[in-house]
Design a protein around this motif. Structure first.
Motif, mmCIF file in Angstrom:
data_model
loop_
_atom_site.group_PDB
_atom_site.id
_atom_site.type_symbol
_atom_site.label_atom_id
_atom_site.label_comp_id
_atom_site.label_asym_id
_atom_site.label_seq_id
_atom_site.Cartn_x
_atom_site.Cartn_y
_atom_site.Cartn_z
ATOM 1 N N GLN A 72 85.200 63.934 18.259
ATOM 2 C CA GLN A 72 85.162 64.612 16.780
ATOM 3 C C GLN A 72 86.268 63.196 15.827
ATOM 4 N N ASP A 73 86.165 62.995 15.177
ATOM 5 C CA ASP A 73 87.633 61.735 14.203
ATOM 6 C C ASP A 73 88.447 62.820 13.937
ATOM 7 N N THR A 103 79.848 69.382 16.709
ATOM 8 C CA THR A 103 78.753 68.756 15.681
ATOM 9 C C THR A 103 77.262 68.089 15.783
ATOM 10 N N MET A 104 76.457 67.201 15.000
ATOM 11 C CA MET A 104 75.526 66.533 15.516
ATOM 12 C C MET A 104 74.949 65.411 14.824
ATOM 13 N N THR A 105 75.273 64.052 15.289
ATOM 14 C CA THR A 105 74.732 63.161 13.996
ATOM 15 C C THR A 105 73.203 63.215 13.295
ATOM 16 N N GLN A 106 73.298 62.362 12.448
ATOM 17 C CA GLN A 106 71.568 62.619 12.368
ATOM 18 C C GLN A 106 70.440 62.305 13.213
ATOM 19 N N THR A 107 71.291 61.078 14.188
ATOM 20 C CA THR A 107 70.641 60.496 14.558
ATOM 21 C C THR A 107 69.775 61.943 15.775
ATOM 22 N N ASP A 157 75.651 63.157 19.738
ATOM 23 C CA ASP A 157 74.460 61.635 19.070
ATOM 24 C C ASP A 157 73.547 61.217 20.224
ATOM 25 N N VAL A 187 81.105 65.484 18.865
ATOM 26 C CA VAL A 187 80.101 65.048 18.806
ATOM 27 C C VAL A 187 79.041 64.748 19.661
ATOM 28 N N THR A 240 71.942 71.528 11.923
ATOM 29 C CA THR A 240 72.413 70.243 11.089
ATOM 30 C C THR A 240 70.546 69.514 10.757
ATOM 31 N N GLU A 253 69.557 58.590 20.906
ATOM 32 C CA GLU A 253 69.817 57.054 21.159
ATOM 33 C C GLU A 253 67.812 57.746 20.930
#
Length: 93
Positions: free
Chosen positions: A92-93, A3-7, A76, A74, A55, A78
């Protein structure tokens, strides 16, 4: 599946936008083998056996080995003010 974070999604879109020839493409992650880790590149389309993660319009293409290795991760990122991007992988959680 990765999965990907929004960032991370925003970072992928920014990177792809810098390469006009692949404006509808994505970032491809492939397992470079041995202990060298993963290789990232900008690609216009996924390879036939790639897994595609989407995403918010950002597309990441994973080769078969990377898809398996990153199945519970995941992605992420910066974003620096100078436009550089640093990606990181978490569980992943």
């Amino acid at each position: 599946m990765l999965t990907m974070t929004q960032t991370a999604a925003e970072a992928v879109k920014q990177i792809v936008a810098r390469v006009p020839q692949v404006e509808d493409g994505g970032v491809r992650i492939r397992d470079a083998g041995n202990d060298t880790g993963f290789e990232l590149s900008v690609a216009g389309d996924p390879q036939p056996l790639d897994t595609v993660v989407v995403t918010d319009g950002a597309r990441v293409f994973l080769d078969e080995t990377a898809a398996t290795a990153l199945d519970d991760r995941v992605l992420d990122a910066e974003l620096s003010e100078d436009g550089s991007v640093r990606f990181a992988l978490g569980l992943q959680d």
